[in-house]
Design an enzyme around this catalytic site. Structure first.
Site, PDB file in Angstrom:
ATOM      1  N   GLY A  42       1.134  -1.459   0.001  1.00 55.11           N
ATOM      2  CA  GLY A  42      -0.130  -0.414   0.107  1.00 55.11           C
ATOM      3  C   GLY A  42       1.388   1.203   0.066  1.00 55.11           C
ATOM      4  N   GLU A  97       3.891   5.073   5.144  1.00 54.21           N
ATOM      5  CA  GLU A  97       3.192   3.828   5.512  1.00 54.21           C
ATOM      6  C   GLU A  97       1.791   4.036   4.793  1.00 54.21           C
ATOM      7  OE1 GLU A  97       2.378   1.364   5.813  1.00 54.21           O
ATOM      8  OE2 GLU A  97       2.316   0.595   7.419  1.00 54.21           O
ATOM      9  N   ASP A 101      -3.577   2.755  11.741  1.00 50.53           N
ATOM     10  CA  ASP A 101      -4.487   2.040  12.405  1.00 50.53           C
ATOM     11  C   ASP A 101      -4.861   1.442  13.982  1.00 50.53           C
ATOM     12  OD1 ASP A 101      -4.661  -0.200  11.928  1.00 50.53           O
ATOM     13  OD2 ASP A 101      -6.111  -0.414  10.238  1.00 50.53           O
TER      14      ASP A 101
END
Length: 174
Positions: A42, A97, A101
């Site tokens: 990601g 990143e 979370d």
């Protein structure tokens, strides 16, 4: 169960904020070289855009650390899928990143990287979900704080789909 994606942050909003963060990083690392570590998969979209906006010398490396499967919640099990290619000793490291979370994965990763004796380690994230945090993680550069929704786009996926969306969207299930 079908899903659809609702826009949370437009492509223009994301681009503008990455430009601002790139400027701040350039200022903070003035006179130094910054070693960007991308957390795959990601983070790759974000790191490429961020690196283009940093004016100090940049080197890049990639790491894959996983705590998800095809689920929408962290499994809590962290595994290193791909380690770094270069040593970190005496480098100014910036971990890039896509999203922070729970903090479990990054807490583990940051401690592991610090053991490799870099000069410094900082964290930059595209998205931060502070209300999901279960482990404290200091985020040095945050593009956006977002609500506790499952998001996709700009590298973030749902079961390997939607990474290529040029904006950040919320997955809504019908």
């Amino acid at each position: 169960m079908a899903e659809h994606v609702r826009v949370l942050l437009t492509e223009e909003e994301v681009d503008r904020r990455i430009q601002e963060i790139g400027g701040q990083i350039s200022k903070d690392y003035e006179g130094k070289q910054v070693h960007l570590i991308c957390v795959l998969k990601g983070g790759s979209f974000f790191m490429c855009e961020l690196a283009k906006r940093i004016t100090v010398p940049v080197s890049l490396d990639f790491m894959s650390v996983s705590s998800y499967g095809s689920a929408t919640k962290s499994s809590g099990v962290v595994r290193i899928v791909k380690d770094l290619d270069e040593p970190l000793k005496d480098k100014d490291v910036l971990v890039v990143e896509d999203i922070v979370d729970s903090g479990r994965t990054l807490s583990y990763l940051l401690e592991m990287l610090k053991d490799r004796e870099p000069k410094s380690v900082k964290l930059c994230t595209l998205l931060d979900k502070p209300e999901r945090r279960v482990v404290d993680v200091d985020v040095d550069y945050t593009c956006f704080q977002i609500p506790d929704e499952f998001v996709v786009g700009y590298g973030l996926d749902y079961d390997q789909r939607y990474r290529n969306l040029p904006y950040i969207g919320i997955v809504e299930f019908d």
